[in-house]
Design a protein around this motif. Structure first.
Motif, PDB file in Angstrom:
ATOM      1  N   ALA A   1       6.291   5.673  -1.179  1.00  0.00           N
ATOM      2  CA  ALA A   1       6.717   4.947  -2.306  1.00  0.00           C
ATOM      3  C   ALA A   1       5.864   3.800  -2.662  1.00  0.00           C
ATOM      4  CB  ALA A   1       8.212   4.567  -2.418  1.00  0.00           C
ATOM      5  N   GLU A   2       5.528   2.903  -1.595  1.00  0.00           N
ATOM      6  CA  GLU A   2       4.707   1.827  -1.596  1.00  0.00           C
ATOM      7  C   GLU A   2       3.333   2.082  -1.862  1.00  0.00           C
ATOM      8  OE1 GLU A   2       4.631  -0.838   1.930  1.00  0.00           O
ATOM      9  OE2 GLU A   2       3.702  -2.178   1.031  1.00  0.00           O
ATOM     10  N   LEU A   3       2.721   2.971  -1.433  1.00  0.00           N
ATOM     11  CA  LEU A   3       1.508   3.650  -1.786  1.00  0.00           C
ATOM     12  C   LEU A   3       1.352   3.890  -3.309  1.00  0.00           C
ATOM     13  CD1 LEU A   3       0.296   6.007   1.368  1.00  0.00           C
ATOM     14  CD2 LEU A   3      -0.973   4.169   0.364  1.00  0.00           C
ATOM     15  N   VAL A   4       2.395   4.805  -3.536  1.00  0.00           N
ATOM     16  CA  VAL A   4       2.337   5.113  -4.925  1.00  0.00           C
ATOM     17  C   VAL A   4       2.185   4.043  -5.878  1.00  0.00           C
ATOM     18  CG1 VAL A   4       3.586   6.393  -6.868  1.00  0.00           C
ATOM     19  CG2 VAL A   4       3.342   7.498  -4.450  1.00  0.00           C
TER      20      VAL A   4
ATOM     21  N   GLU B   1      -0.786   0.608  -9.587  1.00  0.00           N
ATOM     22  CA  GLU B   1      -0.888  -0.464  -9.903  1.00  0.00           C
ATOM     23  C   GLU B   1      -2.289  -1.501  -9.676  1.00  0.00           C
ATOM     24  OE1 GLU B   1       2.557  -2.943  -8.940  1.00  0.00           O
ATOM     25  OE2 GLU B   1       3.649  -1.503 -10.173  1.00  0.00           O
ATOM     26  N   GLY B   2      -3.177  -0.491  -8.727  1.00  0.00           N
ATOM     27  CA  GLY B   2      -4.547  -1.051  -8.402  1.00  0.00           C
ATOM     28  C   GLY B   2      -4.070  -2.482  -7.425  1.00  0.00           C
ATOM     29  N   THR B   3      -3.092  -2.192  -6.555  1.00  0.00           N
ATOM     30  CA  THR B   3      -2.864  -3.527  -5.733  1.00  0.00           C
ATOM     31  C   THR B   3      -3.024  -2.816  -4.297  1.00  0.00           C
ATOM     32  OG1 THR B   3      -0.301  -2.889  -6.071  1.00  0.00           O
ATOM     33  CG2 THR B   3      -1.154  -4.588  -7.332  1.00  0.00           C
ATOM     34  N   LEU B   4      -2.836  -3.921  -3.258  1.00  0.00           N
ATOM     35  CA  LEU B   4      -2.872  -3.562  -2.091  1.00  0.00           C
ATOM     36  C   LEU B   4      -1.534  -4.343  -1.639  1.00  0.00           C
ATOM     37  CD1 LEU B   4      -3.528  -2.423   1.051  1.00  0.00           C
ATOM     38  CD2 LEU B   4      -5.231  -4.190   0.746  1.00  0.00           C
TER      39      LEU B   4
END
Lengths: 293, 566
Positions: free
Chosen positions: B258-261, B266-269
């Protein structure tokens, strides 16, 4: 000269068990594939050849063979820790080691002497020592407080120091934080179980004797070919003005002064280390250029 | 540096610094790897010359060392044929004094090469080993070995350098080091940071964001970082040493899906701005995650290759790997340890590799010879050379390395599979004296015994009979049954924690695998005093088990149910 378009060399690191008088001392060598120049390093009070583990390979990679003699009682050489034998013995050891180095590298390879801190004082005494007959091409005094004891102790105190033959230990009071501000090296200095941190009082008398040998107007045994005093901008241990004044007297006012941008004492454990090695390498190699040819 | 410097980068004006490095290093790297592979292949066809060359080199780098001169070993320089009669067979601990001296001199004691760092690996006594990593060893042996292996990968799968996102290398890492031995870095050989010189390991991805020292140092954090950078890209190759790394990669994606998606969308890490949003990749990953049994191929349909150890106990992972990476080609990783490289793959043969005759001077002793006892008794050990071993037999491996560790009994047992062009093809079977190793932790019986003794002592308990076995599961683990005066579930938990902790201190590889979630915690089950003795007796009475003896170390955990419920 240094070949600039080539990958780093596979240099050698050897420890030569060198006969010096009645002892065998450890002469450490970092050797390039082909020796184009050489530096003979005089370590300070606390340090020893083991401190140069990053410096030696860098010199060698510059085609400069790098030699460090562990003094009696220092590093892995035999001898009582904290004890410096009489001045003639110390200088005899250095003279013998320098002669060995000259023979090993041959007559035509330029050789620099490099004295760090107290090592600079020993180097100056050697340059005035009659038993020292090895030809060299340049002298580099690095963060060396030449004539320190004569500058800081009044005549009465000096006389007392000279007369003190006791084995009582005197604390040198050196702080790792004065040498470097890098945690890695501070940790090493604080935990180096080969480091000498205290000297017998009779050894202090020897240091005074060594200073006297180059301060009392005795000339160097042969003219110093090229000489530079190298230090940081400031030094927490050394009075640079006082040291450089003695230096100029020693080299007849022909010495160059060089300051690297650091305020620490042990330049090789600061950010200027690589630059100092490279500068010294070039300085050494240039002494081999035969401009009269 | 934003200004393009070369014609190659001129074509890619938008690329970042790591991509420029990739572009600049790609072709030279391929060339270096192919050259190293060609040299290896030539040596494999002429092993006698290669072994002679290595022996001459070992003598050249050793003869003038302080240790050789003091012991009189330097006489070998005049007659290399005396190498085996002059130098004794050594265990790591036999080098302890010289290694200690060398930590202070940083070279010149065991060999005539500067020690650039100390390699850290588990010791049998709980003290991490210090293997001298010398300049000569780096340049002449270790880096060429890696290049030759990558040469084989590139020969068979050139697509792995198709673009900067084509390869995920988990074999090596770049981590800042905070552990020192008298000022010199003390680190695992897989950590190739900082670069020692320009001839040190420098693959095209060396500056990649998922490879550098800025990536998190925890196993899970680093894995997430890698996946976040590469998911949505056309990844072709995942390179690992232990198969457990590949399995845990899939598990990590499942756990943090879920965090990866969200990060992709959102273009975040980890919630912080990182790059452009990638809605397409987010949607794809969401679809993949919806399937419970998704594979890494579902995540990256472009995968064409993976590599890791695939023989010995690692072979037991193969079914799981087939599930995680279905239909993907595989290449084996070299047989190596911190102490040296033994085999390097030259093709896709999984079960066997040629002895790396250019990496060390190799000697062998039949596996049935009790080497430890012979060495303890100070007896001379007769060895065989590479051309004296026989296919189908197992041998102790003794190797002399260019770092000054000569005639080192590695403790590894290798089986000779066949001889090709005079070179033995071998595979690692197990470690002499090692009880078990799921994922490279190489637990010895001595280590387990010590951990149990200390764990019990911490609870005021004496050590009596115990049994220990490996439990295969999604996360493998060890189970220990111990006899105590008053068995209780609470005591089970306390002892489990305590003994797991002790074993982590004694074996740093175990600790590493525990920290990275590749091993589950050791489980202790307490039973009443006498229960194990009764179990052993009952087994003895079962007809054909007249030879049954109490053995604390078991090959499985079948004993647990019988003991705990019995």
């Amino acid at each position: 000269m240094i070949e600039t378009i080539r990958p780093p060399q596979n240099i050698r690191r050897e420890i030569i068990d060198l006969p010096c008088g009645d002892e065998r001392l450890a002469l450490h060598v970092w050797r390039p594939e082909r020796i184009k120049g050489a530096v003979f390093y005089f370590h300070g009070l606390q340090s020893h050849a083991g401190w140069l583990w990053e410096v030696g390979p860098r010199f060698a990679d510059n085609d400069i063979a790098f030699f460090v003699l562990d003094r009696r009682g220092s590093g892995i050489s035999p001898g009582l820790r904290g004890e410096i034998p009489d001045a003639d013995t110390v200088l005899g050891d250095y003279a013998g080691a320098a002669a060995f180095v000259r023979e090993m590298i041959g007559d035509t390879v330029p050789l620099s002497l490099f004295g760090h801190c107290l090592g600079g004082s020993l180097m100056a005494a050697l340059m005035c020592h009659e038993g020292f007959t090895t030809s060299y091409d340049a002298a580099v005094f690095c963060s060396s407080w030449l004539g320190r004891m004569h500058a800081t102790l009044d005549p009465a105190t000096r006389a007392a120091v000279a007369a003190d033959r006791s084995g009582e230990l005197w604390e040198a009071g050196l702080q790792a934080a004065d040498f470097t501000d890098e945690a890695k090296y501070q940790h090493f200095i604080d935990h180096d179980d080969l480091a000498v941190r205290r000297l017998t009082r009779r050894s202090r008398a020897v240091l005074l004797d060594l200073e006297r040998r180059y301060l009392t107007g005795r000339p160097v045994t042969s003219p110093v070919p090229a000489a530079t005093f190298v230090s940081g901008i400031t030094d927490p241990i050394v009075d640079l003005d006082a040291a450089q004044s003695v230096f100029q007297d020693l080299v007849s006012g022909r010495g160059a002064l060089m300051r690297f941008p650091t305020d620490k004492h042990y330049l090789f454990y600061t950010g200027v280390s690589g630059d100092l090695v490279d500068w010294t390498s070039t300085y050494t190699l240039l002494q081999g250029v035969n401009r009269g040819a | 540096m934003d200004t393009p410097q070369t014609p190659q980068t001129l074509q890619l004006p938008q690329t970042s610094q790591w991509q420029q490095h990739w572009q600049a290093r790609r072709d030279p790297f391929v060339e270096e790897c192919f050259q190293a592979r060609e040299s290896l292949l030539a040596d494999l066809k002429d092993p006698a010359t290669a072994q002679d060359r290595v022996l001459d080199d070992l003598i050249d780098i050793g003869a003038a060392s302080l240790h050789w001169k003091e012991k009189g070993y330097d006489v070998i320089a005049a007659d290399p044929g005396t190498f085996r009669s002059v130098l004794p067979v050594m265990r790591y601990n036999d080098f302890a004094e010289e290694i200690d001296r060398e930590t202070r001199t940083k070279g010149g004691v065991l060999s005539c090469s500067p020690v650039l760092r100390w390699l850290k690996t588990s010791g049998t006594t709980g003290t991490p080993k210090r293997v001298p990593y010398t300049l000569h060893w780096l340049l002449t042996y270790r880096i060429p070995a890696m290049k030759a292996m990558w040469g084989t990968c590139l020969e068979h799968h050139p697509e792995i350098l198709a673009h900067p996102w084509a390869t995920l290398d988990t074999q090596t890492v770049r981590e800042d080091v905070y552990d020192f031995v008298h000022g010199v870095e003390h680190q695992a050989i897989s950590n190739r940071h900082p670069q020692l010189n320009s001839r040190d390991w420098n693959p095209p991805w060396y500056e990649s964001p998922w490879f550098g020292p800025d990536a998190p140092t925890s196993h899970a954090g680093r894995m997430y970082h890698r996946v976040r950078n590469l998911v949505g890209k056309d990844l072709h190759y995942i390179s690992a040493i232990n198969p457990s790394t590949l399995v845990s990669l899939r598990d990590l994606i499942a756990e943090h899906g879920a965090e990866l998606v969200r990060d992709l969308r959102e273009g975040t890490l980890r919630g912080k701005p990182w790059t452009d949003p990638d809605e397409k990749a987010a949607v794809h990953l969401e679809r993949v995650l919806a399937e419970d049994d998704f594979s890494l191929v579902d995540v990256w349909p472009s995968l064409t290759l993976y590599s890791c150890w695939l023989s010995a106990s690692a072979e037991l992972y193969r079914p799981r790997l087939d599930a995680v990476l279905p239909g993907v080609a595989k290449l084996p990783f070299m047989s190596c340890g911190t102490e040296g490289v033994t085999t390097i793959p030259v093709d896709d043969t999984l079960e066997s590799q040629p002895l790396a005759v250019s990496q060390a001077y190799f000697e062998f002793v039949p596996a049935e010879v009790p080497l430890d006892a012979l060495l303890d008794a100070g007896e001379k050990v007769d060895t065989l050379l590479y051309d004296e071993v026989e296919a189908g037999r197992d041998y102790h491996l003794i190797m002399s390395q260019g770092n000054g560790l000569y005639r080192l009994w590695t403790g590894d047992i290798y089986r000779v599979d066949r001889i090709v062009d005079g070179t033995p093809w071998v595979h690692f079977t197990h470690r002499d004296g090692v009880f078990h190793s799921f994922t490279g932790e190489k637990i010895t019986e001595g280590q387990v015994t010590q951990a149990i003794r200390q764990g019990l002592a911490a609870g005021g308990l004496e050590t009596g009979l115990y049994m220990c076995g490996p439990r295969w599961d999604e996360l493998p683990s060890y189970t220990v049954v111990v006899e105590v005066p008053q068995p209780a579930p609470e005591l089970d938990r306390e002892l489990s924690d305590a003994i797991d902790r002790e074993l982590s201190v004694i074996n740093i590889e175990y600790a590493s695998k525990r920290d990275s979630g590749r091993l589950a915690g050791l489980r202790v089950r307490t039973v009443a005093q006498g229960a194990i003795a009764a179990y052993v007796e009952s087994r003895r009475q079962q007809g054909n088990a007249t030879q049954y003896k109490y053995k604390p170390f078991q090959k499985d955990v079948d004993f647990v149910d019988a003991l705990v419920t019995g």
